[in-house]
Each structure stands twice: as structure tokens, then as C-alpha cells.
Design a protein around this motif. Structure first.
Motif, PDB file in Angstrom:
ATOM      1  N   LEU A 143       0.828  -1.210   0.000  1.00 43.20           N
ATOM      2  CA  LEU A 143       0.000   0.000   0.000  1.00 43.20           C
ATOM      3  C   LEU A 143       0.865   1.263   0.000  1.00 43.20           C
ATOM      4  CD1 LEU A 143      -2.837  -1.071   2.439  1.00 43.20           C
ATOM      5  CD2 LEU A 143      -3.018  -0.678  -0.015  1.00 43.20           C
ATOM      6  N   LYS A 144       2.012   1.183   0.655  1.00 45.46           N
ATOM      7  CA  LYS A 144       2.936   2.321   0.678  1.00 45.46           C
ATOM      8  C   LYS A 144       3.537   2.565  -0.707  1.00 45.46           C
ATOM      9  CE  LYS A 144       7.048   3.688   3.235  1.00 45.46           C
ATOM     10  NZ  LYS A 144       8.021   3.224   4.226  1.00 45.46           N
ATOM     11  N   ASN A 145       3.604   1.520  -1.528  1.00 44.59           N
ATOM     12  CA  ASN A 145       4.207   1.596  -2.848  1.00 44.59           C
ATOM     13  C   ASN A 145       3.169   1.856  -3.943  1.00 44.59           C
ATOM     14  OD1 ASN A 145       6.503   1.454  -4.524  1.00 44.59           O
ATOM     15  ND2 ASN A 145       6.000  -0.646  -5.085  1.00 44.59           N
ATOM     16  N   ALA A 146       1.987   2.340  -3.571  1.00 47.72           N
ATOM     17  CA  ALA A 146       0.916   2.563  -4.551  1.00 47.72           C
ATOM     18  C   ALA A 146       1.271   3.650  -5.551  1.00 47.72           C
ATOM     19  CB  ALA A 146      -0.388   2.912  -3.843  1.00 47.72           C
ATOM     20  N   GLY A 147       2.091   4.606  -5.172  1.00 43.62           N
ATOM     21  CA  GLY A 147       2.470   5.679  -6.082  1.00 43.62           C
ATOM     22  C   GLY A 147       1.396   6.744  -6.185  1.00 43.62           C
ATOM     23  N   LYS A 148       1.622   7.665  -7.092  1.00 35.82           N
ATOM     24  CA  LYS A 148       0.695   8.775  -7.289  1.00 35.82           C
ATOM     25  C   LYS A 148      -0.363   8.387  -8.320  1.00 35.82           C
ATOM     26  CE  LYS A 148       4.244  12.056  -6.119  1.00 35.82           C
ATOM     27  NZ  LYS A 148       5.270  12.937  -6.596  1.00 35.82           N
ATOM     28  N   PRO A 149      -1.553   8.981  -8.208  1.00 36.41           N
ATOM     29  CA  PRO A 149      -2.632   8.619  -9.134  1.00 36.41           C
ATOM     30  C   PRO A 149      -2.339   8.949 -10.594  1.00 36.41           C
ATOM     31  CG  PRO A 149      -3.498   9.825  -7.233  1.00 36.41           C
ATOM     32  CD  PRO A 149      -2.013   9.875  -7.152  1.00 36.41           C
ATOM     33  N   ASP A 150      -1.494   9.924 -10.845  1.00 34.71           N
ATOM     34  CA  ASP A 150      -1.260  10.337 -12.239  1.00 34.71           C
ATOM     35  C   ASP A 150      -0.138   9.546 -12.905  1.00 34.71           C
ATOM     36  OD1 ASP A 150       0.662  11.403 -10.585  1.00 34.71           O
ATOM     37  OD2 ASP A 150       0.720  13.361 -11.578  1.00 34.71           O
ATOM     38  N   GLU A 151       0.538   8.649 -12.195  1.00 31.90           N
ATOM     39  CA  GLU A 151       1.601   7.847 -12.799  1.00 31.90           C
ATOM     40  C   GLU A 151       0.976   6.758 -13.678  1.00 31.90           C
ATOM     41  OE1 GLU A 151       4.019   6.246  -9.685  1.00 31.90           O
ATOM     42  OE2 GLU A 151       4.608   8.205  -8.943  1.00 31.90           O
ATOM     43  N   PRO A 152       1.651   6.394 -14.794  1.00 31.46           N
ATOM     44  CA  PRO A 152       1.084   5.353 -15.664  1.00 31.46           C
ATOM     45  C   PRO A 152       1.127   3.986 -14.995  1.00 31.46           C
ATOM     46  CG  PRO A 152       3.259   6.001 -16.420  1.00 31.46           C
ATOM     47  CD  PRO A 152       2.890   6.939 -15.301  1.00 31.46           C
ATOM     48  N   ALA A 153       0.229   3.126 -15.420  1.00 31.08           N
ATOM     49  CA  ALA A 153       0.118   1.791 -14.829  1.00 31.08           C
ATOM     50  C   ALA A 153       1.227   0.877 -15.345  1.00 31.08           C
ATOM     51  CB  ALA A 153      -1.228   1.182 -15.152  1.00 31.08           C
ATOM     52  N   PRO A 154       1.855   0.115 -14.443  1.00 31.09           N
ATOM     53  CA  PRO A 154       2.836  -0.871 -14.891  1.00 31.09           C
ATOM     54  C   PRO A 154       2.113  -2.120 -15.378  1.00 31.09           C
ATOM     55  CG  PRO A 154       2.654  -0.927 -12.522  1.00 31.09           C
ATOM     56  CD  PRO A 154       1.753   0.179 -12.993  1.00 31.09           C
ATOM     57  N   PRO A 155       2.835  -3.053 -15.999  1.00 34.00           N
ATOM     58  CA  PRO A 155       2.203  -4.322 -16.375  1.00 34.00           C
ATOM     59  C   PRO A 155       1.758  -5.064 -15.118  1.00 34.00           C
ATOM     60  CG  PRO A 155       4.441  -4.181 -17.251  1.00 34.00           C
ATOM     61  CD  PRO A 155       4.217  -2.970 -16.419  1.00 34.00           C
ATOM     62  N   ALA A 156       0.625  -5.745 -15.202  1.00 34.72           N
ATOM     63  CA  ALA A 156       0.081  -6.452 -14.053  1.00 34.72           C
ATOM     64  C   ALA A 156       0.769  -7.808 -13.888  1.00 34.72           C
ATOM     65  CB  ALA A 156      -1.417  -6.644 -14.207  1.00 34.72           C
TER      66      ALA A 156
END
Length: 159
Positions: A143-156
């Protein structure tokens, strides 16, 4: 022919059980059960083995609840899941390495309980403390590594 403990003759397959399992698998697929393998594994493994799967599901459920509570977008959820998968994989690999280390101690007749007072009379409650620490790590760090909402999504990592 030797008879095994359950009355099955060695060398013969338990076809009724195999066919029943196949039919149950087809039924699970038709009922669209999300994880038919978990049900199947839970049916033939003892509770000591499958309890870890249950605890992992509880931890994943807690992470999903916190994701919803913090209103994470899809990219953040993917980052959380990727970090959780990496942490859990690392813990599994570490457990396997510790198993090898303990096996080496057993082969060379090295008894840890002679050298460490802790191993002479371990208490059952320590396992709860360790389990709580593991659960905290598996929930908090992703949860701490969620990042910012505007960052692009990495591969799942998951499916």
C-alpha cells in the motif's frame, strides 16, 4: 499384490475417485467458480497445509479493502498487487532456503537447541506474533508503494 492402508491394492488406480474429481472439476467450471483448484487442493490436503492459503486470502482481502478505502485508481492497484506478489514470492523463497539450511543442520547433526536457549522451550504464541508481523509487511509495504494517481500503470503481475 500389497494392500495399502486404505484397502487399495497397490498398482490399481482408484477410478471412482478420479472420475468423481473430474466431474467435480467440470461442475466447478460450469458454475464459474473463480478458483476451482483452490477448492480441489483444499479437499485432499490437510488443514495444516491449506491454512496458509486461507491466511493469504485474508491478507489479500485486507489489501483490497484498504485499496478501496484509499480510493486507489487501477494503476495504483496494479502497483500494490505487483509489490505484494514480489514480497510474498520472496517470503516463499526465503522459507525454502531456511528449509535447506535446517536440512543441512540435520545432516551434519548440528542441533540449534543446544546453542540457543530460545529453541529449548518455544511458546506457541510467538507464531501469532510472527504471523502478525508478516501480515503487516504484506499489507503495509504494497500500500505504501501505490504511487501517485497520475503515474502510468505498470504491467500487471496477476491474472
Amino acid at each position: 499384490m500389497a494392500i495399502l492402508s486404505r484397502g487399495i491394492v497397490q498398482g490399481q488406480m482408484a477410478w471412482p475417485l478420479i472420475i468423481t474429481g473430474m466431474l467435480m472439476g467440470v461442475a466447478f467450471i460450469l458454475m464459474q467458480v473463480k478458483s476451482p483448484m483452490l477448492v480441489s487442493v483444499g479437499m485432499y490436503l490437510p488443514i495444516e497445509t491449506t491454512f496458509a492459503i486461507f491466511v493469504g486470502g485474508l491478507i489479500k482481502g485486507a489489501v483490497d479493502l484498504f485499496n478501496e478505502k484509499k480510493k486507489h485508481n487501477e494503476a495504483q492497484k496494479v502497483r500494490v498487487e505487483n509489490t505484494g506478489v514480489l514480497l510474498a514470492s520472496g517470503l516463499i523463497a526465503g522459507e525454502a532456503l531456511m528449509g535447506l539450511l535446517i536440512a543441512i543442520f540435520a545432516v551434519f547433526d548440528i542441533f540449534l537447541y543446544k546453542h540457543f536457549v530460545f529453541f529449548q522451550k518455544p511458546t506457541f504464541y510467538i507464531s501469532f506474533v510472527i504471523l502478525a508481523i508478516i501480515a503487516y509487511v504484506l499489507i503495509r509495504f504494497p500500500l505504501k508503494n501505490a504511487g501517485k494517481p497520475d503515474e502510468p500503470a505498470p504491467p500487471a503481475a496477476g491474472m
